[in-house]
Design a protein around this motif. Structure first.
Motif, PDB file in Angstrom:
ATOM      1  N   MET A  43       7.798   0.678   7.142  1.00  0.00           N
ATOM      2  CA  MET A  43       7.732  -0.771   6.975  1.00  0.00           C
ATOM      3  C   MET A  43       6.628  -1.160   5.989  1.00  0.00           C
ATOM      4  O   MET A  43       5.614  -0.480   5.852  1.00  0.00           O
ATOM      5  CB  MET A  43       7.486  -1.449   8.320  1.00  0.00           C
ATOM      6  CG  MET A  43       8.673  -1.394   9.251  1.00  0.00           C
ATOM      7  SD  MET A  43      10.115  -2.309   8.632  1.00  0.00           S
ATOM      8  CE  MET A  43       9.508  -4.005   8.759  1.00  0.00           C
ATOM      9  N   ASN A  44       6.839  -2.275   5.326  1.00  0.00           N
ATOM     10  CA  ASN A  44       5.876  -2.798   4.354  1.00  0.00           C
ATOM     11  C   ASN A  44       4.648  -3.396   5.025  1.00  0.00           C
ATOM     12  O   ASN A  44       4.644  -3.686   6.221  1.00  0.00           O
ATOM     13  CB  ASN A  44       6.555  -3.854   3.485  1.00  0.00           C
ATOM     14  CG  ASN A  44       6.872  -5.120   4.270  1.00  0.00           C
ATOM     15  OD1 ASN A  44       6.014  -5.992   4.452  1.00  0.00           O
ATOM     16  ND2 ASN A  44       8.105  -5.232   4.765  1.00  0.00           N
ATOM     17  N   MET A  84       0.838  -1.191   0.000  1.00  0.00           N
ATOM     18  CA  MET A  84       0.000   0.000   0.000  1.00  0.00           C
ATOM     19  C   MET A  84       0.879   1.250   0.000  1.00  0.00           C
ATOM     20  O   MET A  84       2.041   1.194   0.399  1.00  0.00           O
ATOM     21  CB  MET A  84      -0.896   0.011   1.243  1.00  0.00           C
ATOM     22  CG  MET A  84      -2.059  -0.950   1.195  1.00  0.00           C
ATOM     23  SD  MET A  84      -3.364  -0.397   0.085  1.00  0.00           S
ATOM     24  CE  MET A  84      -4.050   0.968   1.025  1.00  0.00           C
ATOM     25  N   PRO A  85       0.351   2.411  -0.429  1.00  0.00           N
ATOM     26  CA  PRO A  85       1.128   3.636  -0.268  1.00  0.00           C
ATOM     27  C   PRO A  85       1.556   3.808   1.184  1.00  0.00           C
ATOM     28  O   PRO A  85       0.720   3.713   2.091  1.00  0.00           O
ATOM     29  CB  PRO A  85       0.142   4.735  -0.686  1.00  0.00           C
ATOM     30  CG  PRO A  85      -0.859   4.053  -1.540  1.00  0.00           C
ATOM     31  CD  PRO A  85      -0.970   2.652  -1.016  1.00  0.00           C
ATOM     32  N   PHE A  86       2.833   3.982   1.404  1.00  0.00           N
ATOM     33  CA  PHE A  86       3.407   4.159   2.744  1.00  0.00           C
ATOM     34  C   PHE A  86       3.305   2.899   3.609  1.00  0.00           C
ATOM     35  O   PHE A  86       3.468   2.954   4.823  1.00  0.00           O
ATOM     36  CB  PHE A  86       2.768   5.347   3.469  1.00  0.00           C
ATOM     37  CG  PHE A  86       2.869   6.642   2.711  1.00  0.00           C
ATOM     38  CD1 PHE A  86       4.053   7.355   2.677  1.00  0.00           C
ATOM     39  CD2 PHE A  86       1.781   7.141   2.000  1.00  0.00           C
ATOM     40  CE1 PHE A  86       4.154   8.550   1.966  1.00  0.00           C
ATOM     41  CE2 PHE A  86       1.873   8.331   1.283  1.00  0.00           C
ATOM     42  CZ  PHE A  86       3.053   9.043   1.268  1.00  0.00           C
ATOM     43  N   GLY A  87       3.059   1.752   2.981  1.00  0.00           N
ATOM     44  CA  GLY A  87       3.132   0.476   3.686  1.00  0.00           C
ATOM     45  C   GLY A  87       2.140   0.321   4.819  1.00  0.00           C
ATOM     46  O   GLY A  87       0.957   0.614   4.687  1.00  0.00           O
ATOM     47  N   SER A  88       2.646  -0.140   5.958  1.00  0.00           N
ATOM     48  CA  SER A  88       1.786  -0.479   7.101  1.00  0.00           C
ATOM     49  C   SER A  88       1.477   0.716   7.985  1.00  0.00           C
ATOM     50  O   SER A  88       0.728   0.594   8.953  1.00  0.00           O
ATOM     51  CB  SER A  88       2.491  -1.541   7.954  1.00  0.00           C
ATOM     52  OG  SER A  88       3.687  -1.013   8.509  1.00  0.00           O
ATOM     53  N   GLY A  89       2.070   1.880   7.671  1.00  0.00           N
ATOM     54  CA  GLY A  89       1.890   3.048   8.529  1.00  0.00           C
ATOM     55  C   GLY A  89       2.836   3.093   9.703  1.00  0.00           C
ATOM     56  O   GLY A  89       2.760   3.989  10.547  1.00  0.00           O
TER      57      GLY A  89
END
Length: 581
Positions: A425-426, A410-415
């Motif tokens: 982080m992914n 996702m955009p910007f991964g896991s937040g």
């Protein structure tokens, strides 16, 4: 390494001699290189590295770390990806072979991962648990991937290649409207989706259009990696910072997970099509198999498609309607195979050769319909006998090529931002089949072949691809876009070879996408003519305009020289320029 046998020719012999020539005039003659990158910063750095005497892998390393700074929604340290490489001059040269390579630096499930980890007591999927927060991340592969690529093929020093990224992290870069908008959307999207508070806002709320954005913690991390290599990220201070935060918030990644991680050199998927050699990503990517399947099925059905176009013209149907329906028919079959057969080949036996064989595909096309829609519910895999990612394409002055796609998902991964290290982080664990038959965030259904298991790599659609013609690079192509990656790369190749488009026309052309489910739904971008939409709806399709369908980065060799093109859907920059040895 996969060695592709080619005919010995006098031209190849002369080329091999020229590689070791000390002729003074040859040494100063400029050569042509090309880059197609997702933002202006990575394009500038890739060109600088090539002009400084670096090769395609050097430029890939430098630009990948720059993107971790300037393109934080997808460029990364905390994610993973794939690199397809054509490297005739980056190894001991053999006159009767050309070498193609593929590097898998996809994330892996942590050792503590379990098949049902995202299901509740009733075996139902817990919303967003595989997408947001500390348990959504696989073990990152990006740093190890580029380290291993550099160790094998790099020519400039590792420290030199990371300096541009360090400088941009320290001094900052000017934020584009696109990044600012995506960051604002993501901050709002994750606000209520994690039971554990996330720190994305603490780090990225200051991403404002036109403002200079500095990342001092990330600069320190990049400096450690520049000085110590991948060891820092997987065993050193950065590893300790990552694991400390994971342990604090019930994350799964441990020091053992990081220490065990390695990228893997695999044989790429290689398929012959229209006198060309298509080189693309093998499992755990589904992309290479799917693209070769689509191209070969299209070729096998060429006569029937031409008949359908002729009949359609007589009936008053537009050519675009017929081709869109035809693509949907092919893509249904590809995505049915994807769900059933594909996963991490270290864990399951993926029948790659059978899936892309002419004989197998001849059986798959028997039920393709030109005048009506095949039923999705009855679409089964064939029988075999015994959206946020980023891509870049690079060709150096010697014809070596890198096609690289990497992601946080996702955009910007896991937040989740690693505190003290400054990188995201992914959330790649969502790319596993959290429950067979249940779609992931991109609407793609998976099967047991892609079930979660410790140290397993999750299935992907990333499709970094190189097309060879007459034993030289013709195209270097790839794109982000989740499940639409496969169909975008396929259509771009067809646009060049069969539609005769220039590089820019090929990446900007409208694209359509169908992935088996949702039933009878065709997505498109940017727009379809009103008549085409009406005709497809009469056939029984529902249409959905995607806000985003890829950001193709294409380098194309023509009779007049190289062309490089960045998709107008994104903010990429492409360049063709001269370099000297």
């Amino acid at each position: 390494m996969y060695k592709l046998k080619i005919q010995k020719t006098f031209a190849v012999f002369l080329f091999s001699i020229s590689l070791f020539s000390v002729n003074a005039s040859w040494a100063i003659d400029p050569k042509t290189a090309a880059v197609a990158m997702p933002d202006k910063y990575s394009a500038e750095v890739a060109a600088q590295i090539l002009q400084q005497g670096g090769n395609a892998v050097d430029a890939a390393v430098a630009s990948a770390f720059v993107l971790a700074v300037t393109y934080p929604e997808a460029g990364n340290l905390g994610g993973g990806g794939f690199m397809t490489l054509y490297a005739p001059t980056l190894q001991t040269y053999e006159a009767d072979t050309l070498a193609v390579h593929f590097l898998d630096y996809r994330e892996k499930a942590p050792l503590a991962a379990t098949q049902d980890m995202y299901l509740d007591n009733n075996k139902q999927v817990i919303p967003y648990k595989s997408l947001v927060g500390y348990q959504a991340s696989g073990v990152p592969g990006t740093v190890m991937g580029f380290w291993q690529a550099h160790q094998r093929f790099g020519s400039l020093s590792w420290q030199q290649l990371l300096q541009p990224a360090i400088k941009l992290a320290k001094q900052g870069f000017k934020v584009s409207p696109q990044i600012a908008s995506r960051a604002k959307w993501f901050q709002e999207w994750i606000a209520n989706k994690s039971p554990t508070p996330l720190n994305f806002k603490d780090y990225f709320s200051s991403l404002k259009t036109g403002k200079v954005f500095k990342q001092p913690e990330l600069a320190q991390t990049l400096t450690r990696i520049a000085n110590l290599g991948a060891k820092d990220f997987y065993q050193g201070q950065t590893a300790k910072l990552l694991v400390k935060q994971m342990q604090k918030h019930d994350g799964l990644i441990t020091l053992e997970d990081l220490a065990k991680y390695q990228a893997v050199w695999r044989e790429p998927v290689v398929g012959m099509w229209k006198g060309r050699t298509v080189v693309s990503a093998p499992p755990p990517s589904s992309g290479g198999i799917a693209i070769v399947q689509l191209l070969k099925m299209k070729e096998q059905l060429a006569d029937k498609l031409n008949q359908a176009l002729l009949q359609g013209k007589k009936a008053g149907l537009s050519e675009q309607t017929i081709k869109t329906h035809f693509y949907a028919e092919l893509e249904k079959r590809v995505y049915a195979d994807r769900a059933h057969y594909l996963g991490d080949s270290d864990f399951i036996d993926v029948p790659i050769k059978q899936l892309i064989s002419d004989s197998y595909l001849a059986t798959r096309i028997k039920t393709v319909l030109f005048d009506e829609i095949s039923e999705s519910e009855t679409m089964k895999p064939g029988k075999i006998e015994s959206p946020e990612t980023t891509h870049f394409s690079i060709v150096d002055g010697h014809g070596n090529a890198v096609s690289n796609t990497y992601t946080l998902n996702m955009p910007f991964g896991s937040g989740v931002v690693i505190e003290g290290a400054g990188f995201l982080m992914n959330d790649e664990m969502d790319d596993f089949s959290t429950k067979p038959g249940v779609a992931n965030v991109f609407g793609v259904v998976g099967g047991t072949a892609n079930a979660i298991a410790p140290e397993k790599r999750m299935l992907s659609s990333m499709s970094p691809t190189i097309v060879l013609k007459d034993d030289e690079v013709e195209m270097v192509v790839g794109t982000p876009g989740g499940s639409t990656i496969i169909t975008s790369v396929f259509q771009t190749i067809v646009n060049v070879v069969e539609e005769g488009m220039t590089a820019q026309q090929a990446v900007d052309a409208p694209r359509v996408h169908h992935q088996l489910l949702p039933k009878d739904q065709i997505a498109y971008n940017p727009e379809l003519p009103g008549l085409v939409k009406e005709e497809l709806e009469v056939m029984g399709y529902t249409l959905k305009k995607n806000d985003y369908m890829g950001d193709v980065q294409l380098i194309l060799k023509t009779q007049s020289g190289w062309q490089a093109a960045s998709d107008n859907r994104g903010e990429g920059v492409s360049k063709v320029f001269e370099v000297k040895d």
